[in-house]
Each structure stands twice: as C-alpha cells, then as structure tokens.
Design a protein around this motif. Sequence first.
Motif, PDB file in Angstrom:
ATOM      1  N   VAL A  43       8.343 -33.193 -17.877  1.00  0.00           N
ATOM      2  CA  VAL A  43       7.852 -32.708 -16.589  1.00  0.00           C
ATOM      3  C   VAL A  43       6.661 -33.554 -16.159  1.00  0.00           C
ATOM      4  CG1 VAL A  43       8.642 -30.330 -16.874  1.00  0.00           C
ATOM      5  CG2 VAL A  43       6.395 -30.986 -17.729  1.00  0.00           C
ATOM      6  N   VAL A  44       6.485 -33.702 -14.872  1.00  0.00           N
ATOM      7  CA  VAL A  44       5.341 -34.437 -14.347  1.00  0.00           C
ATOM      8  C   VAL A  44       4.049 -33.713 -14.741  1.00  0.00           C
ATOM      9  CG1 VAL A  44       4.167 -35.158 -12.236  1.00  0.00           C
ATOM     10  CG2 VAL A  44       6.645 -35.434 -12.445  1.00  0.00           C
ATOM     11  N   GLY A  45       3.074 -34.474 -15.207  1.00  0.00           N
ATOM     12  CA  GLY A  45       1.804 -33.917 -15.638  1.00  0.00           C
ATOM     13  C   GLY A  45       1.703 -33.709 -17.130  1.00  0.00           C
ATOM     14  N   LEU A  46       2.825 -33.829 -17.860  1.00  0.00           N
ATOM     15  CA  LEU A  46       2.799 -33.627 -19.308  1.00  0.00           C
ATOM     16  C   LEU A  46       2.114 -34.807 -19.988  1.00  0.00           C
ATOM     17  CD1 LEU A  46       3.832 -31.818 -21.685  1.00  0.00           C
ATOM     18  CD2 LEU A  46       5.822 -33.338 -21.785  1.00  0.00           C
TER      19      LEU A  46
ATOM     20  N   GLY B  82      -0.315 -41.296 -22.729  1.00  0.00           N
ATOM     21  CA  GLY B  82      -0.572 -41.256 -21.301  1.00  0.00           C
ATOM     22  C   GLY B  82      -0.035 -39.970 -20.716  1.00  0.00           C
ATOM     23  N   THR B  83       0.128 -39.956 -19.395  1.00  0.00           N
ATOM     24  CA  THR B  83       0.610 -38.780 -18.673  1.00  0.00           C
ATOM     25  C   THR B  83       1.830 -39.151 -17.846  1.00  0.00           C
ATOM     26  OG1 THR B  83      -1.609 -37.816 -18.526  1.00  0.00           O
ATOM     27  CG2 THR B  83       0.020 -37.041 -16.946  1.00  0.00           C
ATOM     28  N   ILE B  84       2.860 -38.301 -17.884  1.00  0.00           N
ATOM     29  CA  ILE B  84       4.039 -38.510 -17.044  1.00  0.00           C
ATOM     30  C   ILE B  84       3.643 -38.297 -15.590  1.00  0.00           C
ATOM     31  CG2 ILE B  84       6.343 -37.660 -16.451  1.00  0.00           C
ATOM     32  CD1 ILE B  84       6.721 -36.896 -19.373  1.00  0.00           C
ATOM     33  N   ASP B  85       3.870 -39.320 -14.752  1.00  0.00           N
ATOM     34  CA  ASP B  85       3.424 -39.221 -13.362  1.00  0.00           C
ATOM     35  C   ASP B  85       4.567 -39.207 -12.358  1.00  0.00           C
ATOM     36  OD1 ASP B  85       4.148 -41.956 -13.565  1.00  0.00           O
ATOM     37  OD2 ASP B  85       2.752 -42.475 -11.954  1.00  0.00           O
ATOM     38  N   GLY B  86       5.808 -39.378 -12.814  1.00  0.00           N
ATOM     39  CA  GLY B  86       6.926 -39.353 -11.881  1.00  0.00           C
ATOM     40  C   GLY B  86       8.258 -39.343 -12.611  1.00  0.00           C
ATOM     41  N   THR B  87       9.293 -38.811 -11.976  1.00  0.00           N
ATOM     42  CA  THR B  87      10.615 -38.756 -12.591  1.00  0.00           C
ATOM     43  C   THR B  87      11.682 -38.614 -11.512  1.00  0.00           C
ATOM     44  OG1 THR B  87      12.035 -37.563 -14.158  1.00  0.00           O
ATOM     45  CG2 THR B  87      10.472 -36.252 -12.881  1.00  0.00           C
TER      46      THR B  87
ATOM     47  N   VAL C  36      10.407 -35.723 -25.802  1.00  0.00           N
ATOM     48  CA  VAL C  36      10.791 -35.563 -24.395  1.00  0.00           C
ATOM     49  C   VAL C  36      11.484 -36.798 -23.840  1.00  0.00           C
ATOM     50  CG1 VAL C  36       8.966 -33.897 -23.936  1.00  0.00           C
ATOM     51  CG2 VAL C  36       8.544 -36.330 -23.525  1.00  0.00           C
ATOM     52  N   GLY C  37      11.365 -37.961 -24.513  1.00  0.00           N
ATOM     53  CA  GLY C  37      11.975 -39.154 -23.953  1.00  0.00           C
ATOM     54  C   GLY C  37      12.137 -40.269 -24.961  1.00  0.00           C
ATOM     55  N   LEU C  38      13.006 -41.210 -24.628  1.00  0.00           N
ATOM     56  CA  LEU C  38      13.231 -42.414 -25.421  1.00  0.00           C
ATOM     57  C   LEU C  38      12.663 -43.602 -24.642  1.00  0.00           C
ATOM     58  CD1 LEU C  38      14.641 -43.449 -28.049  1.00  0.00           C
ATOM     59  CD2 LEU C  38      16.636 -43.941 -26.616  1.00  0.00           C
ATOM     60  N   HIS C  39      11.668 -44.260 -25.226  1.00  0.00           N
ATOM     61  CA  HIS C  39      11.004 -45.372 -24.547  1.00  0.00           C
ATOM     62  C   HIS C  39      11.947 -46.563 -24.413  1.00  0.00           C
ATOM     63  CE1 HIS C  39       7.955 -48.258 -23.395  1.00  0.00           C
ATOM     64  NE2 HIS C  39       8.384 -49.047 -24.359  1.00  0.00           N
ATOM     65  N   PHE C  40      11.902 -47.238 -23.236  1.00  0.00           N
ATOM     66  CA  PHE C  40      12.770 -48.401 -23.085  1.00  0.00           C
ATOM     67  C   PHE C  40      12.129 -49.566 -22.341  1.00  0.00           C
ATOM     68  CE2 PHE C  40      13.463 -46.123 -19.136  1.00  0.00           C
ATOM     69  CZ  PHE C  40      13.692 -47.113 -18.187  1.00  0.00           C
TER      70      PHE C  40
ATOM     71  N   TRP D  12       8.055 -46.570 -19.320  1.00  0.00           N
ATOM     72  CA  TRP D  12       9.165 -45.733 -18.893  1.00  0.00           C
ATOM     73  C   TRP D  12       9.950 -45.189 -20.083  1.00  0.00           C
ATOM     74  CZ3 TRP D  12       7.520 -49.856 -16.056  1.00  0.00           C
ATOM     75  CH2 TRP D  12       7.319 -49.652 -14.686  1.00  0.00           C
ATOM     76  N   GLY D  13      10.479 -43.999 -19.903  1.00  0.00           N
ATOM     77  CA  GLY D  13      11.366 -43.395 -20.881  1.00  0.00           C
ATOM     78  C   GLY D  13      12.523 -42.710 -20.179  1.00  0.00           C
ATOM     79  N   ARG D  14      13.532 -42.346 -20.946  1.00  0.00           N
ATOM     80  CA  ARG D  14      14.656 -41.579 -20.396  1.00  0.00           C
ATOM     81  C   ARG D  14      14.761 -40.246 -21.125  1.00  0.00           C
ATOM     82  NH1 ARG D  14      17.236 -46.844 -19.483  1.00  0.00           N
ATOM     83  NH2 ARG D  14      17.391 -47.095 -17.211  1.00  0.00           N
ATOM     84  N   SER D  15      15.237 -39.258 -20.408  1.00  0.00           N
ATOM     85  CA  SER D  15      15.242 -37.873 -20.853  1.00  0.00           C
ATOM     86  C   SER D  15      15.890 -37.694 -22.221  1.00  0.00           C
ATOM     87  CB  SER D  15      15.993 -37.016 -19.827  1.00  0.00           C
ATOM     88  OG  SER D  15      16.316 -35.751 -20.350  1.00  0.00           O
ATOM     89  N   LEU D  16      15.120 -37.141 -23.178  1.00  0.00           N
ATOM     90  CA  LEU D  16      15.671 -36.884 -24.500  1.00  0.00           C
ATOM     91  C   LEU D  16      16.657 -35.719 -24.465  1.00  0.00           C
ATOM     92  CD1 LEU D  16      15.765 -36.704 -27.710  1.00  0.00           C
ATOM     93  CD2 LEU D  16      14.810 -38.772 -26.702  1.00  0.00           C
ATOM     94  N   SER D  17      16.399 -34.725 -23.601  1.00  0.00           N
ATOM     95  CA  SER D  17      17.342 -33.615 -23.477  1.00  0.00           C
ATOM     96  C   SER D  17      18.709 -34.112 -23.024  1.00  0.00           C
ATOM     97  CB  SER D  17      16.816 -32.572 -22.489  1.00  0.00           C
ATOM     98  OG  SER D  17      15.662 -31.944 -22.975  1.00  0.00           O
ATOM     99  N   ARG D  18      18.724 -35.016 -22.030  1.00  0.00           N
ATOM    100  CA  ARG D  18      19.987 -35.569 -21.543  1.00  0.00           C
ATOM    101  C   ARG D  18      20.668 -36.414 -22.620  1.00  0.00           C
ATOM    102  NH1 ARG D  18      21.874 -36.839 -16.347  1.00  0.00           N
ATOM    103  NH2 ARG D  18      20.575 -35.079 -15.718  1.00  0.00           N
ATOM    104  N   ILE D  19      19.886 -37.203 -23.352  1.00  0.00           N
ATOM    105  CA  ILE D  19      20.448 -38.033 -24.422  1.00  0.00           C
ATOM    106  C   ILE D  19      21.045 -37.163 -25.519  1.00  0.00           C
ATOM    107  CG2 ILE D  19      19.827 -39.622 -26.294  1.00  0.00           C
ATOM    108  CD1 ILE D  19      17.824 -40.897 -24.312  1.00  0.00           C
TER     109      ILE D  19
END
Length: 271
Positions: free
Chosen positions: A83-86, A100-105, A143-147, A158-165
């Motif tokens: 989520v943004v802000g995490l 850092g902080t997630i700022d967009g998705t 929460v994500g996989l860094h790429f 940037w990362g991609r959604s771990l839940s989706r993966i």
Amino acid sequence: MALTNWHVAVASPPVPMDPIIQPDPVAPDPEPPNNFLGRLLRWDQGLDAAVISIGEQDGTRSRNVSTDIEGLPLPAAGSKPHVVGLKVLKSGLRTGVTGGTIDGTDGVEFSVVPDDFELPQGVLSDHGDSGALWLDRNTFTAVGLHFMSISSPEVRAWGRSLSRICDTLNIFVLDVAAIGTPWIGGHCRVLASTRAHAPCNLRIVYPSGRTSHARGLGAATADAQGLVRWQWRIGSSTRRRPGVQMSAHLTLDGEGHLLSADLEGATDLTG
C-alpha cells in the motif's frame, strides 16, 4: 524452493527443469564444486518472477537451507498487499539493507523512495540486488519482489506485488507458518511446517470476534514432509473493522502459533 526474478533465472526460451547454477563460474576461475542450486519449476515473465527447486526433485544434490536474511533480525513470514505509505526494507547482495517508503503503485508494480532510513551508499539498490524481498519494516511480511532501481535524476526502486506472485506461482513465503491474502467472498490458505505426520489444528477468528466454522478448517495432519495446509472460503457477509485483523490460531504438534492478516475486499450487503 527458491524465489527470484524471471530475468535472473530464466534463459530464453524458458524450459521447465532447466538447471540453475549459483554462483555462476567466472572465467578463468574453475567452476565451483557445489554451484548446482536446482531446477526451473514455474515462472511469469510479466511479474518478472520465477520459482526454482533447491536440489533435484527427489531431494538429491540439495544444499542446506536457511530462512535467515542477511543483516535482518527476522526471516520473512507471509505476504500481504503493498500500500502507498508503507515503510519497507530489503536486503540485497550489492547494497545490503536499505529502506524507504512506497510512494506509488498501479496495483501490481510499486515504487519506493528514500525516507528517514539511513542509506550509506546513497541508493536504495544497485545491480546484483534483483530478487530481494521488499518487507514491511515493522512485521517483516513480504510485500514485493525487487526488480529495478535508479540513482539519477532521483533515487527510486521498484518491486512487484508479492501477493500477486504468490497467487500466480502457487507459493507461500514460509518460515514456520504463513497465511495468504484473505479476501471477503473468496478463499484463504494457511501453510505450516512441523514434524512429519504431526497432529495440527487451525481456528480462525474474524474482526467481529466470530469464530469461523467453514469447511476446511479444524484438525489436520502434516504430510510426510511435515507440511500441513488449510483452505477455506470467507463468506461474502464477513465484515471488516478498522484496526482489527483476522487472526489464525494454529496448533502444530502441540505448539501454539498466532498469525494475523487484514481482510481484503468488500462485504456484500445486498442479501
């Protein structure tokens, strides 16, 4: 199994059971004696993710495995939506522990920018960090996989959604036990590791305080590998409460464990 990026593990064209070599031999050095890691099992190019075995499928040539993450006090345990802000962190081969902080998705891909987390090298990531997990800084939930990352004209990763993966590749991020994303009106899964053939039990309590009696919960027996699984449907009338999570009360071979997760989705109030 091991999780990494598609661009790290997959040759073109991808072939199931391709051998995965790590570390890669560097000329003119001889090939390391134990650089066979495993074989390619599943992948998704769009999510830039791949799952590989550790050792052969029959268990031979397997390496010792640890769920520890270099530089962090806890292993990753479970996954949840980003989520943004995490506030998040990761441990990468090249830059170590950065945060850092997630700022967009866009719902699948997300970006991370620097915040108050100290960055000794002034960057969030660099070449060689691909495949690191972005973790919730407070709970160490993945929460994500860094790429990918950049350092100019701004510092960003940037990362991609771990839940989706996890849903796409049918995997869990597991230490002792993990819970999948619970969707109202959908299904949820819990996976745990314990002694082979051990008696186990799962009790689910929703944010309202109601204990679920859904089919698929309750007593279960671990398999020959010590893995035990539950899957059940969350009723469409189940309601969320601000600040209250769903709790999963596990008993594994007589030992209690508690997992929690935020309910996702919307309650159906039309009935």
